[in-house]
Design an enzyme around this catalytic site. Structure first.
Site, PDB file in Angstrom:
ATOM      1  N   HIS A  66     -16.901 -16.644 -36.359  1.00 19.36           N
ATOM      2  CA  HIS A  66     -16.476 -15.271 -36.653  1.00 19.36           C
ATOM      3  C   HIS A  66     -15.553 -15.195 -37.861  1.00 19.36           C
ATOM      4  CE1 HIS A  66     -13.059 -16.107 -33.757  1.00 19.36           C
ATOM      5  NE2 HIS A  66     -12.407 -15.269 -34.536  1.00 19.36           N
ATOM      6  N   ASP A 202     -18.716 -21.136 -31.516  1.00 20.61           N
ATOM      7  CA  ASP A 202     -18.043 -20.318 -32.534  1.00 20.61           C
ATOM      8  C   ASP A 202     -17.468 -21.184 -33.663  1.00 20.61           C
ATOM      9  OD1 ASP A 202     -16.776 -18.335 -33.942  1.00 20.61           O
ATOM     10  OD2 ASP A 202     -15.895 -17.365 -32.190  1.00 20.61           O
ATOM     11  N   SER A 634      -7.617 -18.171 -35.137  1.00 19.43           N
ATOM     12  CA  SER A 634      -9.055 -18.428 -35.050  1.00 19.43           C
ATOM     13  C   SER A 634      -9.460 -19.546 -35.995  1.00 19.43           C
ATOM     14  CB  SER A 634      -9.840 -17.166 -35.388  1.00 19.43           C
ATOM     15  OG  SER A 634      -9.795 -16.276 -34.315  1.00 19.43           O
TER      16      SER A 634
HETATM   17  N1  ARG Z   1     -11.895 -12.200 -29.949  1.00 20.53           N
HETATM   18  C1  ARG Z   1     -11.964 -13.206 -30.992  1.00 20.53           C
HETATM   19  C2  ARG Z   1     -10.727 -13.187 -31.831  1.00 20.53           C
HETATM   20  O1  ARG Z   1     -10.211 -12.161 -32.174  1.00 20.53           O
HETATM   21  C3  ARG Z   1     -13.125 -13.004 -31.890  1.00 20.53           C
HETATM   22  C4  ARG Z   1     -14.392 -13.309 -31.232  1.00 20.53           C
HETATM   23  C5  ARG Z   1     -15.553 -13.004 -32.109  1.00 20.53           C
HETATM   24  N2  ARG Z   1     -16.712 -12.858 -31.266  1.00 20.53           N
HETATM   25  C6  ARG Z   1     -17.273 -11.693 -30.952  1.00 20.53           C
HETATM   26  N3  ARG Z   1     -18.199 -11.654 -30.052  1.00 20.53           N
HETATM   27  N4  ARG Z   1     -16.905 -10.597 -31.551  1.00 20.53           N
HETATM   28  O2  ARG Z   1     -10.269 -14.225 -32.268  1.00 20.53           O
END
Ligand code: ARG
Length: 705
Positions: A66, A202, A634
């Site tokens: 992401h 991811d 992330s």
């Molecule tokens: N919730 C995650 C974060 O903010 C991002 C995940 C991305 N994946 C998704 N399905 N949108 O770090």
């Protein structure tokens, strides 16, 4: 384990003994050392919004899927769709440049509190203090830049009680090396987002390039060579067990753990519901058009993902605040704080009015807060409004009779790249619907007295119909067409810009904010800064047994803890590891969020995991630890007690969505993709074993801890 995103420079003093107890085997210097290569040299900030880590001596970088999403999308077309199909460069010549993307590598950090606050006393008037602080922050940073050799800035910590300077090298040549198909990298989609158990691969891969003498360049240079990092992380195939030591190095973006109850309350009952409603509206309209047209779907994929990510975050945060009684808990703390102060006149002198000032100011803020939220989420939630705002520098030059030609030319030239970026992924008919809906909500939801003048035009000439007004704006602006925009940029005049309905609307909204709303917010700013500073100082003075870690502010931090399962709610407990079995359980060919690539299905069903299986012959996919992280982390490396990479942090869990506001040690978990799943996806699924071979893969027996 414990709350805390620690500054690496203090780890030796504050945390090291505790880390050893939990299973760390490295010396403090191996973690952070300004003179010799240490772990910190393997960790970079990616694009200012994510974290990455070096996994080879040739600048190979791992981060989340992401985090690379926008870059991957930008190289994709419906015909050659890297987002859908995945991609691994077969050799370095296939690696893809990404204009605008950079990584920052920390050179040093330094406590500059003494220099920033020199001569400032509690009696210094707040405005004067703010001006002095700002000026000194800038002076210190400017000196540290050494004529543009470094990027440097000073950030405030503990609400302005401390200041630290950060000096970086910025590398502007970062090339995409690979990514799994989206059905792996974003498996589970928005349904699984912010939730455990997770089965998402991811990750994505980039490579940092430098000049032949290993120096940064500001952008892509064909002759550049792979950067040789001071340190890269060995990769461990050993895997994790409950209780194993784990640390996360990275760049957490923002937490507000010192936010007073009044601030929490405002978030809970005003800001978050408005954000959720406006994002919900925008996402539905985007999705309608994305579902109808594959080309548009690709164009809006990255925008959609990022708006949806925080849409769900705000929902989870509000749910969590209610369930965990976050406001009440904070109120109870504030009662204790007030009692502690009342017991001692010296305390009254130092922190006495902090909470009253804060509460008074939140009452005032409440009146104008919606205007604030709607400016960002409604007006600038419309793409055309955001793009029109980029014309503001040019606009002020055109208005200035003394502005010189060269400046105007430069302002015009500066718009070329943003314009290209904008049009690349823009659909005017889609944006028109969004404009009508979001500006319509702005018109109905925000107090009339705080509305921009242009809404009177909507009322008088369009019968209050934002839809009709949208017809007029989109029918007459030059900003939805590259040809028309270029014609304007070739001969920009004030008259043309002022007559453009998109610009006119944006300018009305913006001017309204600057003239009517912002001064109201600013009025309380000085008292508020002082009060917050005193409140945080008071809390630290009161709770001397607790070592507070500073709120996240996009600077390098370390958090440590252990691999740890949890009890999510009454009668529900969650294991710490997921496996390929869970992918097969979730697999659903009829639901785009849960499609599994055919090749992966075959590998999973035949248990063809290569060297990446665990000792039970399963394919490990993700695991959880109790590291304290937030957005910006992330892509962060999860590192075992020997300093080896065991996973990449990529999310937080639903039960602890209040984590950025208040930390709950029993519930908060950090969700990580297991490095063995990453390597499986590169090697077995992606056929890119050469990239695994480039890494230092180790397998040394059981994990310490
Ligand atoms: N919730 C995650 C974060 O903010 C991002 C995940 C991305 N994946 C998704 N399905 N949108 O770090």
């Amino acid at each position: 384990a414990d709350e805390g995103m620690w500054l690496p420079m203090y780890v030796k003093r504050l945390n090291y003994v505790d880390m050893q107890k939990k299973g760390l085997q490295l010396t403090a210097e191996e973690i952070y050392d300004i003179n010799n290569a240490s772990l910190k040299d393997a960790v970079v900030q990616l694009g200012g919004f994510c974290t990455g880590e070096f996994v080879s001596g040739q600048g190979l970088l791992l981060t989340n899927h992401h985090c690379g999403y926008d870059a991957i999308q930008s190289h994709s077309t419906p015909e050659k769709n890297l987002l859908a199909d995945g991609f691994f460069a077969a050799n370095k010549s296939e690696e893809k440049p990404n204009p605008g993307l950079f990584v920052d590598i920390l050179v040093r950090m330094e406590d500059v509190t003494g220099q920033v606050l020199e001569g400032i006393t509690p009696q210094t008037p707040e405005q004067e203090r703010a001006a002095l602080v700002q000026q000194r922050q800038k002076q210190l940073a400017d000196a540290a830049k050494e004529n543009g050799q470094y990027v440097a800035y000073v950030r405030d910590f503990f609400a302005g009680n401390e200041y630290y300077m950060f000096v970086y090298q910025r590398f502007g040549d970062v090339r995409l090396v690979g990514a799994p198909p989206e059905s792996v990298g974003k498996f589970g989609g928005d349904t699984d987002n912010w939730m455990w158990p997770r089965h998402t691969g991811d990750f994505s891969m980039f490579r940092v390039y430098a000049s032949k003498d290993n120096k940064p360049t500001t952008s892509y240079v064909a002759d550049n060579v792979p950067y040789v990092p001071k340190k890269h992380l060995p990769v461990s195939l050993q895997g994790v067990s409950e209780g194993d030591f784990a640390m996360v190095f990275g760049f957490p973006g923002r937490t507000q753990r010192f936010l007073p109850a009044a601030g929490l309350q405002l978030t809970l009952d005003q800001s978050n519901p408005a954000r959720i409603k406006l994002r919900d509206t925008r996402l539905k309209l985007w999705k309608e058009d994305m579902d109808a047209d594959p080309a548009l779907r690709l164009k809006y994929a990255s925008k959609y993902a990022s708006i949806a990510n925080y849409w769900k975050y705000f929902i989870g945060q509000n749910e969590g605040m209610k369930r965990l009684k976050t406001v009440d808990k904070k109120k109870a703390e504030e009662v204790q704080f007030a009692q502690w102060i009342a017991a001692d006149p010296a305390r009254q002198q130092l922190y006495g009015s902090a909470l009253q000032d804060i509460n008074q100011n939140y009452a005032a803020l409440r009146e104008f807060n919606l205007s604030n939220v709607y400016l960002n989420e409604a007006a600038f939630g419309t793409e055309i409004m955001t793009f029109a705002a980029r014309m503001l520098p040019l606009y002020s030059l055109l208005k200035d009779p003394n502005a010189d030609k060269a400046a105007i030319q430069k302002a015009t030239a500066d718009l070329k790249e943003p314009a290209a970026e904008f049009f690349k992924d823009y659909s005017a008919p889609t944006d028109k619907k969004v404009f009508a809906a979001l500006m319509g909500l702005y018109y109905t939801d925000v107090p009339k007295a705080q509305q921009p003048e242009v809404f009177q035009t909507v009322a008088k000439q369009y019968g209050g119909s934002m839809k009709k007004y949208a017809d007029y704006v989109f029918g007459n602006t030059f900003m939805t067409s590259p040809t028309k925009l270029n014609a304007f940029l070739a001969a920009p005049t004030l008259a043309k810009l002022e007559a453009d309905p998109a610009f006119k609307t944006m300018n009305s909204v913006y001017t309204n904010y600057v003239q009517k709303i912002s001064p109201q917010l600013q009025a309380s700013q000085a008292t508020m800064s002082r009060a917050n500073r005193q409140y945080v100082a008071g809390l630290r003075a009161k709770n001397t047994d607790k070592v507070y870690s500073p709120d996240a502010n996009s600077t390098l931090r370390l958090s440590y803890g252990t691999v740890r399962s949890y009890e999510g709610r009454d009668a529900v407990s969650y294991d710490y590891q997921t496996t390929g079995q869970g992918i097969l359980e979730k697999e659903d060919a009829s639901n785009p969020e849960f499609v599994v690539p055919a090749k992966e299905l075959t590998l999973l069903k035949s248990k063809d995991f290569g060297p990446y299986a665990n000792k039970n012959g399963q394919l490990p996919v993700a695991f959880i630890t109790d590291n304290d992280i937030t957005g910006g982390n992330s892509g962060s490396p999860v590192i075992n007690g020997r300093g080896e990479l065991i996973g990449l942090a990529f999310d937080g869990n639903w039960e602890a969505m209040t984590g950025d506001l208040a930390y709950d040690p029993d519930l908060k978990r950090c969700i990580n993709v297991d490095i063995r799943y990453v390597l499986f996806c590169v090697d077995k699924l992606g056929g890119a074993k050469h990239l695994v071979d480039e890494m230092t893969v180790v397998n040394k027996g059981p994990n310490p801890g």
